[in-house]
Design an enzyme around this catalytic site. Sequence first.
Site, PDB file in Angstrom:
ATOM      1  N   LYS A  89       0.825  -1.200   0.000  1.00 49.60           N
ATOM      2  CA  LYS A  89       0.000   0.000   0.000  1.00 49.60           C
ATOM      3  C   LYS A  89       0.867   1.262   0.000  1.00 49.60           C
ATOM      4  O   LYS A  89       0.630   2.202  -0.762  1.00 49.60           O
ATOM      5  CB  LYS A  89      -0.932  -0.003   1.208  1.00 49.60           C
ATOM      6  CG  LYS A  89      -1.920   1.153   1.231  1.00 49.60           C
ATOM      7  CD  LYS A  89      -1.696   2.006   2.450  1.00 49.60           C
ATOM      8  CE  LYS A  89      -2.601   3.220   2.462  1.00 49.60           C
ATOM      9  NZ  LYS A  89      -2.355   4.082   3.634  1.00 49.60           N
TER      10      LYS A  89
ATOM     11  N   ASP B  98      -6.678   0.787   1.403  1.00 48.38           N
ATOM     12  CA  ASP B  98      -6.539   0.568   2.846  1.00 48.38           C
ATOM     13  C   ASP B  98      -7.859   0.040   3.381  1.00 48.38           C
ATOM     14  O   ASP B  98      -8.789  -0.249   2.623  1.00 48.38           O
ATOM     15  CB  ASP B  98      -6.116   1.850   3.557  1.00 48.38           C
ATOM     16  CG  ASP B  98      -7.104   2.995   3.350  1.00 48.38           C
ATOM     17  OD1 ASP B  98      -8.224   2.751   2.837  1.00 48.38           O
ATOM     18  OD2 ASP B  98      -6.775   4.137   3.702  1.00 48.38           O
TER      19      ASP B  98
END
Length: 217
Positions: A121, A139
């Site tokens: 991420k 997320d």
Amino acid sequence: MIKTQRAAYVQKRLAELYPNPPIPLDHKDPYTLLVAVLLSAQCTDVRVNQITPSLFAVADNPADMQKVPVEEIQEIIRPCGLSPMKSKGISGLSKIIMDEHGGEVPADMAALEKLPGVGHKTASVVMSQAFGVPAFPVDTHIHRLAQRWGLSSGKNVTETEKDLKRLFPKETWNDLHLQIIYYGREHCSARGCDGTVCEICQTVYPDRKRAKKTKKA
């Protein structure tokens, strides 16, 4: 609505609400963005933006940061949480950037993911926001909204990322990632909406009567 119709509505509405979504983390270059994104794990962007000026006053580039004792970094970033792990990551990635990448943050997903403290991420955010390369960082918040809006049934953020990338044009990924984040904070938060309250939830699922339970990422 079928999934493609929901996706089209979501994209259109978010573009109307956030036509030019700003990057929420204060930074001046790829390195300071990388450090800020690392600090943002389990911490709010607001808190990170409060802490990074003190950190970057000590060192705002990998050459200087690698010389700062880990203990000093840890003390500065303590309010961001997870400071022992994050301070080691910042120190370690700074050394590697100097030793292996000529002092420049690599504009390469695989190379970024090899850096200490940098996961998929974080690497995706840097590729997207620092280098303009299409990426779709997901997320837990984007995962939750994608499920509420019927855009993904993924069991985790990895599956949700794949679903969203299939649904939306590649050239829109970078803005859309930020637009979903801003909408989630302002209108469809974990506590503020249960899948039946906000405008988008009500529009894409007008007949939904019960709260939408989402699979944890």
